[in-house]
Design a protein around this motif. Structure first.
Motif, short mmCIF file in Angstrom:
data_model
loop_
_atom_site.label_atom_id
_atom_site.label_comp_id
_atom_site.label_asym_id
_atom_site.label_seq_id
_atom_site.Cartn_x
_atom_site.Cartn_y
_atom_site.Cartn_z
N SER A 80 1.03 -0.99 0.26
CA SER A 80 0.11 0.20 0.16
C SER A 80 0.48 1.50 0.52
CB SER A 80 -1.12 0.03 1.20
OG SER A 80 -0.67 0.10 2.46
N SER A 81 0.30 2.10 -0.70
CA SER A 81 1.44 3.20 -0.60
C SER A 81 1.01 4.17 0.61
CB SER A 81 0.49 4.34 -2.38
OG SER A 81 0.72 3.32 -2.93
N LYS A 82 1.60 5.13 1.06
CA LYS A 82 2.13 5.79 1.80
C LYS A 82 1.51 7.66 1.44
CE LYS A 82 3.85 3.03 5.83
NZ LYS A 82 5.17 2.06 5.47
N PRO A 83 1.07 8.31 1.84
CA PRO A 83 1.34 9.41 1.37
C PRO A 83 2.68 10.15 1.55
CG PRO A 83 -0.95 9.60 3.76
CD PRO A 83 0.55 8.35 3.15
N LEU A 84 2.54 10.86 0.23
CA LEU A 84 3.78 11.79 0.19
C LEU A 84 4.00 12.54 1.23
CD1 LEU A 84 6.92 11.95 -2.31
CD2 LEU A 84 4.62 13.32 -2.92
N SER A 85 4.96 13.21 1.01
CA SER A 85 5.48 14.84 1.79
C SER A 85 6.94 15.01 1.60
CB SER A 85 5.41 14.55 3.62
OG SER A 85 6.68 14.22 4.04
N ASN A 86 7.25 16.23 1.43
CA ASN A 86 7.81 17.39 1.05
C ASN A 86 9.09 16.55 1.79
OD1 ASN A 86 10.25 18.95 -0.16
ND2 ASN A 86 9.18 20.17 0.95
N ASP A 92 -5.71 19.82 -4.18
CA ASP A 92 -5.45 21.20 -3.99
C ASP A 92 -5.06 21.68 -3.46
OD1 ASP A 92 -7.43 21.55 -5.87
OD2 ASP A 92 -9.58 21.72 -4.19
N ASP A 93 -4.26 20.70 -2.29
CA ASP A 93 -3.14 20.89 -1.55
C ASP A 93 -1.36 20.86 -2.15
OD1 ASP A 93 -4.90 21.55 0.71
OD2 ASP A 93 -3.90 18.78 1.57
N LEU A 94 -1.15 21.66 -2.47
CA LEU A 94 0.86 21.78 -2.29
C LEU A 94 1.13 20.78 -3.14
CD1 LEU A 94 2.75 24.07 -3.43
CD2 LEU A 94 3.68 23.41 -1.37
N ILE A 95 1.13 19.52 -2.35
CA ILE A 95 1.90 18.48 -2.47
C ILE A 95 0.51 17.42 -3.66
CG2 ILE A 95 0.55 15.83 -1.59
CD1 ILE A 95 4.09 16.81 -1.32
N GLY A 96 -0.49 17.33 -3.61
CA GLY A 96 -1.85 17.56 -4.76
C GLY A 96 -1.37 18.49 -5.74
N ARG A 97 -0.73 19.29 -6.09
CA ARG A 97 -0.94 19.94 -7.32
C ARG A 97 0.48 18.96 -7.48
NH1 ARG A 97 -0.95 25.72 -5.73
NH2 ARG A 97 -0.88 25.07 -3.89
N PHE A 98 1.35 19.37 -6.62
CA PHE A 98 3.13 18.98 -7.20
C PHE A 98 2.68 17.06 -8.63
CE2 PHE A 98 6.69 16.25 -6.20
CZ PHE A 98 7.60 17.12 -7.30
N LEU A 99 2.01 16.70 -7.22
CA LEU A 99 1.74 15.28 -7.55
C LEU A 99 1.03 15.18 -8.85
CD1 LEU A 99 0.69 13.00 -4.62
CD2 LEU A 99 2.71 12.96 -6.21
N LYS A 100 -0.10 16.45 -9.32
CA LYS A 100 -0.39 16.01 -10.18
C LYS A 100 0.24 16.63 -11.91
CE LYS A 100 -4.90 18.13 -10.29
NZ LYS A 100 -5.74 19.24 -10.42
N GLY A 101 1.43 17.56 -11.30
CA GLY A 101 1.90 18.21 -12.05
C GLY A 101 2.88 16.46 -12.84
N LEU A 102 3.79 16.08 -11.93
CA LEU A 102 4.12 14.55 -12.35
C LEU A 102 3.53 13.38 -12.90
CD1 LEU A 102 6.25 13.98 -9.26
CD2 LEU A 102 7.35 14.55 -11.82
N PHE A 103 1.99 13.42 -12.62
CA PHE A 103 0.96 12.80 -13.78
C PHE A 103 1.20 13.42 -14.78
CE2 PHE A 103 -3.89 11.77 -13.96
CZ PHE A 103 -3.46 10.32 -13.55
N ASP A 117 9.59 27.97 -0.65
CA ASP A 117 10.83 28.76 -0.75
C ASP A 117 12.13 27.99 -1.31
OD1 ASP A 117 9.35 29.87 1.18
OD2 ASP A 117 9.72 28.39 3.15
N SER A 118 12.22 26.98 -1.45
CA SER A 118 12.40 26.25 -1.90
C SER A 118 12.99 26.00 -3.96
CB SER A 118 13.67 25.30 -0.95
OG SER A 118 14.65 24.25 -1.91
N ASP A 119 13.90 26.28 -4.17
CA ASP A 119 13.25 25.94 -6.20
C ASP A 119 13.25 23.57 -5.86
OD1 ASP A 119 12.98 25.54 -8.48
OD2 ASP A 119 15.45 24.69 -9.16
N ARG A 120 13.53 22.92 -4.84
CA ARG A 120 13.42 21.99 -4.55
C ARG A 120 12.48 21.00 -3.82
NH1 ARG A 120 19.11 20.22 -3.67
NH2 ARG A 120 19.34 20.48 -5.76
N PHE A 121 11.38 21.13 -4.77
CA PHE A 121 10.40 20.10 -3.89
C PHE A 121 10.52 18.79 -4.44
CE2 PHE A 121 5.80 19.27 -3.23
CZ PHE A 121 5.51 19.77 -1.91
N CYS A 122 10.50 18.07 -2.95
CA CYS A 122 10.35 16.10 -3.26
C CYS A 122 11.78 15.49 -4.14
CB CYS A 122 8.83 15.68 -3.63
SG CYS A 122 7.39 15.95 -2.32
#
Length: 186
Positions: free
Chosen positions: A46-52, A90-101, A137-142
């Motif tokens: 099972s997957s676990k929620p992603l965080s930065n 709509d959260d930051l992590i959700g939108r980041f994942l949507k970009g990769l998706f 704040d940083s250019d790097r995320f996850c």
């Protein structure tokens, strides 16, 4: 970081990759629905929620990047979808994942020979990464550089692609890899 390499490094080397990549509309059997599918009746961990903060320990995230980098775009898309279902879209992590998706969907559209789909998904991916970059704040995320993701997505939307017939063998279609790096220690 996004970089160009001939042989993609594996983030989860012990994980066995599927024998083929699914391409809708091709002769490859659907991985989950068809009895000959590479993941038929298989249940992975099972997957676990992603965080930065904990991305480097997130097996699903690292597997999705491995699959993407090796040309398994449908499978990467599916792994990212599992992660998306665990967060608010709509959260930051959700939108980041949507970009990769969407970037994985663009790779799949290359394999489906749908240039309109490639451009639409890749351009949308770049816009999502720009939005995420504006909020951190940083250019790097996850572990991934957002400016490089934007550039890679924009470039993917502009490239010309040749029709690829490989009977389900994975083929990297983009001239970049998704290679995460931890933030430097302060």
């Amino acid at each position: 970081m996004v970089e160009t390499l001939n042989e993609p490094p594996r983030l989860l080397p012990p994980v066995e990759l599927p024998p083929y990549t699914f391409i809708p509309g091709s002769t490859t059997p659907h991985p989950y629905r068809h009895p000959d599918g590479h993941s038929y009746k298989k249940k992975g961990p099972s997957s676990k929620p992603l965080s930065n903060e904990t991305w480097a320990d997130n097996r699903s995230f690292l597997l999705a990047l491995d699959l993407f980098n090796m040309g398994y775009y449908w499978e990467a898309h599916e792994e990212l979808d599992k992660l998306l279902k665990l967060v608010c879209p709509d959260d930051l992590i959700g939108r980041f994942l949507k970009g990769l998706f969407k970037l994985a969907a663009a790779g799949l559209k290359v394999r489906e020979n749908s240039i309109h789909g490639v451009r639409r998904h890749a351009a949308s991916s770049g816009e999502v990464f720009a939005d995420v970059a504006a909020e951190v704040d940083s250019d790097r995320f996850c572990g991934l550089k957002l400016t490089m993701l934007q550039f890679a997505a924009d470039r993917a939307a502009q490239l010309t692609y040749k029709e690829i017939e490989t009977d389900g063998q994975p083929v990297r279609v983009f001239p970049f890899l998704l290679k995460p790096e931890p933030l430097p220690l302060a």
